[in-house]
Design a protein around this motif. Sequence first.
Motif, PDB file in Angstrom:
ATOM      1  N   SER A   1       0.906  -1.261  -0.043  1.00  0.00           N
ATOM      2  CA  SER A   1       0.163   0.035  -0.112  1.00  0.00           C
ATOM      3  C   SER A   1       0.888   1.314  -0.044  1.00  0.00           C
ATOM      4  CB  SER A   1      -0.705   0.010   1.138  1.00  0.00           C
ATOM      5  OG  SER A   1      -0.031   0.182   2.422  1.00  0.00           O
ATOM      6  N   LEU A   2       0.449   2.380  -0.571  1.00  0.00           N
ATOM      7  CA  LEU A   2       1.093   3.653  -0.523  1.00  0.00           C
ATOM      8  C   LEU A   2       1.368   4.153   0.690  1.00  0.00           C
ATOM      9  CD1 LEU A   2       1.962   6.141  -2.373  1.00  0.00           C
ATOM     10  CD2 LEU A   2      -0.343   6.754  -2.185  1.00  0.00           C
ATOM     11  N   SER A   3       0.605   3.887   1.665  1.00  0.00           N
ATOM     12  CA  SER A   3       0.880   4.350   2.974  1.00  0.00           C
ATOM     13  C   SER A   3       2.141   3.654   3.730  1.00  0.00           C
ATOM     14  CB  SER A   3      -0.082   4.389   4.140  1.00  0.00           C
ATOM     15  OG  SER A   3      -0.611   3.146   4.034  1.00  0.00           O
ATOM     16  N   ASN A   4       2.275   2.335   3.399  1.00  0.00           N
ATOM     17  CA  ASN A   4       3.154   1.530   3.900  1.00  0.00           C
ATOM     18  C   ASN A   4       4.593   1.787   3.033  1.00  0.00           C
ATOM     19  OD1 ASN A   4       1.688   0.219   5.659  1.00  0.00           O
ATOM     20  ND2 ASN A   4       1.411  -1.597   4.743  1.00  0.00           N
ATOM     21  N   VAL A   5       4.609   2.226   1.843  1.00  0.00           N
ATOM     22  CA  VAL A   5       5.955   2.229   1.079  1.00  0.00           C
ATOM     23  C   VAL A   5       6.050   3.586   1.863  1.00  0.00           C
ATOM     24  CG1 VAL A   5       6.452   3.407  -1.020  1.00  0.00           C
ATOM     25  CG2 VAL A   5       4.941   1.400  -1.094  1.00  0.00           C
ATOM     26  N   LYS A   6       5.426   4.452   2.020  1.00  0.00           N
ATOM     27  CA  LYS A   6       5.882   6.007   2.614  1.00  0.00           C
ATOM     28  C   LYS A   6       6.598   5.498   4.245  1.00  0.00           C
ATOM     29  CE  LYS A   6       3.373   9.121   0.118  1.00  0.00           C
ATOM     30  NZ  LYS A   6       2.037  10.201   0.029  1.00  0.00           N
ATOM     31  N   VAL A   7       5.783   4.780   4.802  1.00  0.00           N
ATOM     32  CA  VAL A   7       6.269   4.644   6.150  1.00  0.00           C
ATOM     33  C   VAL A   7       7.600   3.833   6.014  1.00  0.00           C
ATOM     34  CG1 VAL A   7       5.820   2.976   8.258  1.00  0.00           C
ATOM     35  CG2 VAL A   7       4.144   4.542   7.136  1.00  0.00           C
ATOM     36  N   MET A   8       7.829   3.051   5.276  1.00  0.00           N
ATOM     37  CA  MET A   8       9.218   2.522   4.996  1.00  0.00           C
ATOM     38  C   MET A   8      10.382   3.271   4.588  1.00  0.00           C
ATOM     39  SD  MET A   8       8.699  -1.721   4.090  1.00  0.00           S
ATOM     40  CE  MET A   8       7.057  -1.757   3.212  1.00  0.00           C
ATOM     41  N   LEU A   9       9.801   4.221   3.772  1.00  0.00           N
ATOM     42  CA  LEU A   9      10.798   5.208   3.091  1.00  0.00           C
ATOM     43  C   LEU A   9      11.227   6.156   4.118  1.00  0.00           C
ATOM     44  CD1 LEU A   9      12.213   6.434   0.791  1.00  0.00           C
ATOM     45  CD2 LEU A   9      10.107   7.991   0.242  1.00  0.00           C
ATOM     46  N   TYR A  10      10.337   6.510   5.054  1.00  0.00           N
ATOM     47  CA  TYR A  10      10.832   7.533   5.971  1.00  0.00           C
ATOM     48  C   TYR A  10      11.357   6.844   7.096  1.00  0.00           C
ATOM     49  CZ  TYR A  10       6.753  10.598   4.028  1.00  0.00           C
ATOM     50  OH  TYR A  10       5.962  11.105   3.255  1.00  0.00           O
ATOM     51  N   ARG A  11      10.903   5.511   7.429  1.00  0.00           N
ATOM     52  CA  ARG A  11      11.799   4.806   8.374  1.00  0.00           C
ATOM     53  C   ARG A  11      13.385   4.629   8.057  1.00  0.00           C
ATOM     54  NH1 ARG A  11       8.417   0.225  10.951  1.00  0.00           N
ATOM     55  NH2 ARG A  11       7.083   1.989  11.761  1.00  0.00           N
ATOM     56  N   SER A  12      13.396   4.323   7.000  1.00  0.00           N
ATOM     57  CA  SER A  12      14.854   3.988   6.321  1.00  0.00           C
ATOM     58  C   SER A  12      15.683   5.413   6.396  1.00  0.00           C
ATOM     59  CB  SER A  12      14.899   3.475   4.851  1.00  0.00           C
ATOM     60  OG  SER A  12      13.913   2.443   4.917  1.00  0.00           O
ATOM     61  N   ARG A  13      15.104   6.742   5.886  1.00  0.00           N
ATOM     62  CA  ARG A  13      15.743   7.680   5.998  1.00  0.00           C
ATOM     63  C   ARG A  13      15.944   8.133   7.513  1.00  0.00           C
ATOM     64  NH1 ARG A  13      11.750  11.515   2.788  1.00  0.00           N
ATOM     65  NH2 ARG A  13      12.210  11.166   0.563  1.00  0.00           N
ATOM     66  N   ASN A  14      15.215   7.979   8.160  1.00  0.00           N
ATOM     67  CA  ASN A  14      15.196   8.253   9.795  1.00  0.00           C
ATOM     68  C   ASN A  14      16.354   7.413  10.322  1.00  0.00           C
ATOM     69  OD1 ASN A  14      13.174  10.346   9.482  1.00  0.00           O
ATOM     70  ND2 ASN A  14      11.606   8.713  10.257  1.00  0.00           N
ATOM     71  N   ALA A  15      16.547   6.273  10.111  1.00  0.00           N
ATOM     72  CA  ALA A  15      17.446   5.582  10.736  1.00  0.00           C
ATOM     73  C   ALA A  15      18.717   5.997  10.166  1.00  0.00           C
ATOM     74  CB  ALA A  15      17.444   4.030  10.296  1.00  0.00           C
ATOM     75  N   LEU A  16      19.000   6.222   8.961  1.00  0.00           N
ATOM     76  CA  LEU A  16      20.380   6.702   8.501  1.00  0.00           C
ATOM     77  C   LEU A  16      20.642   8.297   9.108  1.00  0.00           C
ATOM     78  CD1 LEU A  16      19.919   6.084   4.607  1.00  0.00           C
ATOM     79  CD2 LEU A  16      21.189   4.823   6.203  1.00  0.00           C
ATOM     80  N   LYS A  17      19.410   8.900   9.376  1.00  0.00           N
ATOM     81  CA  LYS A  17      19.651  10.339   9.899  1.00  0.00           C
ATOM     82  C   LYS A  17      20.072  10.266  11.312  1.00  0.00           C
ATOM     83  CE  LYS A  17      16.486  12.038  12.094  1.00  0.00           C
ATOM     84  NZ  LYS A  17      15.066  12.060  12.582  1.00  0.00           N
ATOM     85  N   ASP A  18      19.566   9.246  11.868  1.00  0.00           N
ATOM     86  CA  ASP A  18      19.795   9.297  13.453  1.00  0.00           C
ATOM     87  C   ASP A  18      21.450   8.683  13.719  1.00  0.00           C
ATOM     88  OD1 ASP A  18      17.205   9.792  14.046  1.00  0.00           O
ATOM     89  OD2 ASP A  18      16.637   7.755  14.444  1.00  0.00           O
ATOM     90  N   ILE A  19      22.009   7.924  12.665  1.00  0.00           N
ATOM     91  CA  ILE A  19      23.293   7.382  12.905  1.00  0.00           C
ATOM     92  C   ILE A  19      24.123   8.548  12.533  1.00  0.00           C
ATOM     93  CG2 ILE A  19      25.166   6.054  11.455  1.00  0.00           C
ATOM     94  CD1 ILE A  19      23.440   3.777  11.457  1.00  0.00           C
ATOM     95  N   ILE A  20      23.564   9.586  11.492  1.00  0.00           N
ATOM     96  CA  ILE A  20      24.548  10.815  11.160  1.00  0.00           C
ATOM     97  C   ILE A  20      24.582  11.521  12.380  1.00  0.00           C
ATOM     98  CG2 ILE A  20      24.473  12.708   9.740  1.00  0.00           C
ATOM     99  CD1 ILE A  20      25.190  10.263   8.306  1.00  0.00           C
TER     100      ILE A  20
END
Lengths: 173, 188
Positions: free
Chosen positions: B159-178
């Motif tokens: 679903s579109l909402s799940n795609v967005k959730v996974m995209l945001y979650r991935s970016r946030n995980a990378l952001k947190d490491i940075i």
Amino acid sequence: MILLSDEILNKYLDGELDKNQTAEVEEIIINSESDRKRFSALKRIHKELSLMQEDKVSVDFTNNVMTMLSKSFVIPAAQKYFIYSITSFLILLCIGIVVFISISIFSSAAPQTESLQITETVNRFGNGLISELKKLFSGKNLSIIGSVFSLGILISGYFFFEHQKRSKINLGA
Amino acid sequence: MKKLSDQEIIDSIKLGNQADFSIIVDRYKDKAFSLLKRMLKNEQDAEETLQDCFIKAYNSLNGFKGEAKFSTWFYRIVYNTALTKLSSQKRKTENEMSSVHEHFDLKSDYDYNVSERKDMSEFINELVNKLPEKHSAIISLFYLDEMSCEEISKALDISLSNVKVMLYRSRNALKDIIIENNLVEELI
């Protein structure tokens, strides 16, 4: 005042917020150092991800795929001719058997004189059919029919095995 | 010279010009390979699986009616083949259950050693490779293939909402490491 969650930051980055929300987020980012840092990190990640390079497959990849595909074209074509020839042979054999039985029956059941009644002809035809079938499925003939069926089963088994093998190759299993 | 569209090439293949399939292979091989490499976490497996995907796609071309874009249709084959491969290898049993609700912790998986600092793009690339397969597939399709979330949703049947959730979650995980490694200034 909206809470500047990670989700809002991502939506802001992707331009998915409406005008008012965008203005609010911009104001928070200007005034809060920690939020500014979060957004800067997110923006930079977005930029770095956008610059990601594709990985390259081996140089001869396309040739390998096309070779595999061309093999898969050739094998079925050869098999198709083989199947057609075997099927034709079996069909001709069946037709031959049917013709042979019919000729035998009609030669034995044919009316000798015109005075013979139809019922008698039918009876003779029936008796002829039974005796021919008895002949066909007894002794030497039975061995021949058995051999033909065995051959058919062997050929079917061969094609089944080949099909399985090809499917495995195609799926890379 | 005019660049043929995917549909024109497919029509030509269907008319019997089998060699034209090589244009499709050349067009999609690197992008699909990048997707598979990130999902399977193994270069050799990715290349072998990609060969299977192209053969499957060729054999199913008659089933492609052009209702969706070829890329969407093809990436669905790639994605499903990768999931099947992962499942059959039972390499990551827990990842078979991965979904949008899956929690992952990149920080514990990745120890960024200041003394071994590498090129930033390589660093980001390594982090992306550490993401769970569905998340890295979405990152790959969004950034490398420049597909929209809607297109990714169709291609992966998520679903579109799940795609967005996974995209945001991935970016946030990378952001947190940075942020955690105080790399924000360095990156900026």
